[in-house]
Design a protein around this motif. Structure first.
Motif, short mmCIF file in Angstrom:
data_model
loop_
_atom_site.label_atom_id
_atom_site.label_comp_id
_atom_site.label_asym_id
_atom_site.label_seq_id
_atom_site.Cartn_x
_atom_site.Cartn_y
_atom_site.Cartn_z
N ILE A 1 0.92 -1.04 0.03
CA ILE A 1 0.03 -0.05 0.01
C ILE A 1 1.01 1.32 -0.04
O ILE A 1 2.10 1.22 0.28
CB ILE A 1 -0.87 0.03 1.21
CG1 ILE A 1 -0.12 0.09 2.47
CG2 ILE A 1 -1.97 -1.23 1.12
CD1 ILE A 1 -0.99 0.17 3.77
N PRO A 2 0.27 2.35 -0.46
CA PRO A 2 1.30 3.69 -0.40
C PRO A 2 1.72 3.81 0.91
O PRO A 2 0.71 3.99 1.64
CB PRO A 2 0.24 4.65 -1.29
CG PRO A 2 -0.79 4.09 -1.95
CD PRO A 2 -0.95 2.66 -1.16
N CYS A 3 2.81 4.34 1.13
CA CYS A 3 3.10 5.12 2.39
C CYS A 3 4.02 6.17 2.22
O CYS A 3 4.64 6.23 1.14
CB CYS A 3 3.74 3.89 3.21
SG CYS A 3 5.42 3.17 2.70
N THR A 4 4.43 6.91 3.27
CA THR A 4 5.20 7.89 3.34
C THR A 4 6.49 7.37 2.90
O THR A 4 6.99 6.73 3.74
CB THR A 4 4.92 8.93 4.51
OG1 THR A 4 5.09 8.15 5.64
CG2 THR A 4 3.87 9.82 4.55
N THR A 5 7.33 8.35 2.44
CA THR A 5 8.91 8.01 2.30
C THR A 5 9.59 7.97 3.73
O THR A 5 8.94 8.61 4.66
CB THR A 5 9.62 9.06 1.34
OG1 THR A 5 9.38 10.16 1.77
CG2 THR A 5 9.01 8.94 -0.07
N PRO A 6 10.70 7.20 3.80
CA PRO A 6 11.38 7.27 5.06
C PRO A 6 11.91 8.52 5.94
O PRO A 6 11.51 8.76 6.86
CB PRO A 6 12.42 6.27 5.01
CG PRO A 6 12.49 5.56 3.54
CD PRO A 6 11.21 6.29 2.79
N PHE A 7 12.13 9.40 4.86
CA PHE A 7 12.27 10.83 5.37
C PHE A 7 11.18 11.57 5.81
O PHE A 7 11.10 12.15 6.79
CB PHE A 7 13.09 11.73 4.37
CG PHE A 7 13.40 13.14 4.80
CD1 PHE A 7 14.55 13.37 5.95
CD2 PHE A 7 12.93 14.03 4.22
CE1 PHE A 7 14.56 14.68 6.22
CE2 PHE A 7 13.14 15.56 4.56
CZ PHE A 7 13.95 15.50 5.77
N ARG A 8 9.97 11.46 5.06
CA ARG A 8 8.79 12.21 5.49
C ARG A 8 8.38 11.37 6.79
O ARG A 8 7.85 12.16 7.57
CB ARG A 8 7.89 12.12 4.38
CG ARG A 8 6.29 12.56 4.48
CD ARG A 8 6.49 13.88 4.98
NE ARG A 8 5.36 14.47 5.72
CZ ARG A 8 4.44 15.46 5.47
NH1 ARG A 8 4.76 16.26 4.51
NH2 ARG A 8 3.30 15.95 6.33
N THR A 9 8.44 10.27 6.85
CA THR A 9 8.11 9.24 8.11
C THR A 9 8.78 10.02 9.20
O THR A 9 8.08 10.32 10.43
CB THR A 9 8.23 7.99 8.02
OG1 THR A 9 7.41 7.48 6.75
CG2 THR A 9 8.05 7.28 9.22
N PHE A 10 10.02 10.12 9.13
CA PHE A 10 10.82 10.64 10.24
C PHE A 10 10.36 11.86 10.67
O PHE A 10 10.42 12.65 11.73
CB PHE A 10 12.48 10.67 9.80
CG PHE A 10 13.48 11.33 10.97
CD1 PHE A 10 13.77 10.42 11.95
CD2 PHE A 10 13.63 12.69 10.95
CE1 PHE A 10 14.55 10.85 12.72
CE2 PHE A 10 14.51 13.08 11.51
CZ PHE A 10 15.02 12.41 12.77
N CYS A 11 10.25 12.87 9.78
CA CYS A 11 9.81 14.32 9.91
C CYS A 11 8.58 14.11 10.68
O CYS A 11 8.39 15.10 11.59
CB CYS A 11 9.72 15.02 8.54
SG CYS A 11 11.29 15.53 7.91
N ASP A 12 7.51 13.49 10.24
CA ASP A 12 6.24 13.50 10.71
C ASP A 12 6.37 13.02 12.22
O ASP A 12 5.79 13.44 13.14
CB ASP A 12 5.33 12.45 9.98
CG ASP A 12 4.73 12.93 8.81
OD1 ASP A 12 4.80 14.20 8.57
OD2 ASP A 12 4.27 12.23 7.94
N LEU A 13 7.05 11.91 12.42
CA LEU A 13 7.17 11.47 13.84
C LEU A 13 8.02 12.42 14.93
O LEU A 13 7.46 12.52 15.97
CB LEU A 13 8.05 10.03 13.79
CG LEU A 13 7.01 9.03 13.27
CD1 LEU A 13 7.98 7.79 13.04
CD2 LEU A 13 5.92 8.57 14.19
N ALA A 14 8.99 13.03 14.22
CA ALA A 14 9.60 14.08 15.13
C ALA A 14 8.80 15.37 15.40
O ALA A 14 8.97 15.82 16.51
CB ALA A 14 10.92 14.53 14.27
#
Length: 236
Positions: A148-161
């Motif tokens: 399924i579509p998911c955010t890229t690793p970098f975007r994921t890190f930014c969201d969690l941070a």
């Protein structure tokens, strides 16, 4: 069981990563009684209530509960028609799991959808387990190589941070994995690391914040020498 019913549910399952949503079955002329009979014959497995089933002949998908939740966000639309959409992109800790940045499962499934998306009706089996985030993602921030579509690793890190809803250890593990896998260079992580760490401890810049995350992770990553240089005047 009629051959056309068996064929119908097999086709639906093939279009939905092994799952058979009730709405798609009914649209194909398959009744709830037909589905109950298939469950009794172990062709289908009850998954969540009486709204979605898993076909026994299908390959069991990775992260099945997360996948089922994603399917149920648009249960009338086959998965194969949704992969190119920016609606309901797995994000935050869910995206971190899919892309292998963390290994421990989470009990809440996170999805990001555009701010203009319609309000979802609450599904009783999922309403307490799904967290919807409304953000307009760029196409470059969506990774479509997974089920399924998911955010890229970098975007994921930014969201969690940015949202700060994971532990220091988890975010540190994700940062270390990004650096080790070359999914991001360490300089890209400085600003989001500072946003997160500055809220919980005294740091002067992004370098100190990222070092703090890496030192508190489980990773054996050797911290880049440049990262540990004294640069209190330099935010990055």
């Amino acid at each position: 069981m009629r051959t056309e019913v068996l064929t119908g549910v097999r086709i639906i399952a093939a279009k939905n990563l092994g799952f058979v949503p009730l709405l798609q079955a009914q649209a194909a002329g398959i009744t709830i009684e037909d589905l109950a009979e298939l469950v009794a014959e172990e062709v289908l497995e009850d998954w969540v209530g009486k709204d979605i089933w898993l076909h026994s002949e299908s390959d069991f998908p990775e992260f099945p509960h997360l996948i089922a939740a994603w399917v149920m966000l648009e249960p009338a639309t086959p998965v194969e028609q949704r992969r190119s959409s920016a609606q309901w992109v797995a994000s935050h800790i869910s995206a971190a799991q899919i892309s292998g940045l963390v290994s421990s499962p989470d009990q809440i499934w996170h999805f990001t959808t555009p701010k203009s998306s319609a309000i979802l009706p609450k599904h009783p089996a999922y309403s307490q387990k799904i967290q919807i985030h409304r953000e307009d993602l760029e196409s470059s921030e969506i990774d479509r190589e997974y089920l399924i579509p998911c955010t890229t690793p970098f975007r994921t890190f930014c969201d969690l941070a940015s949202e700060g809803d994971v532990s220091v250890r988890v975010l540190g593990d994700i940062a270390a994995n990004l650096i080790k896998s070359d999914a991001a260079v360490w300089t890209e992580l400085l600003s989001p690391a500072y946003d997160y760490v500055s809220k919980i401890t005294n740091v002067s810049n992004g370098r100190q914040a990222l070092v703090f995350l890496l030192e508190n992770s489980k990773s054996s990553l050797v911290i880049p020498e440049l990262l540990t240089e004294d640069s209190s005047h330099d935010f990055t």
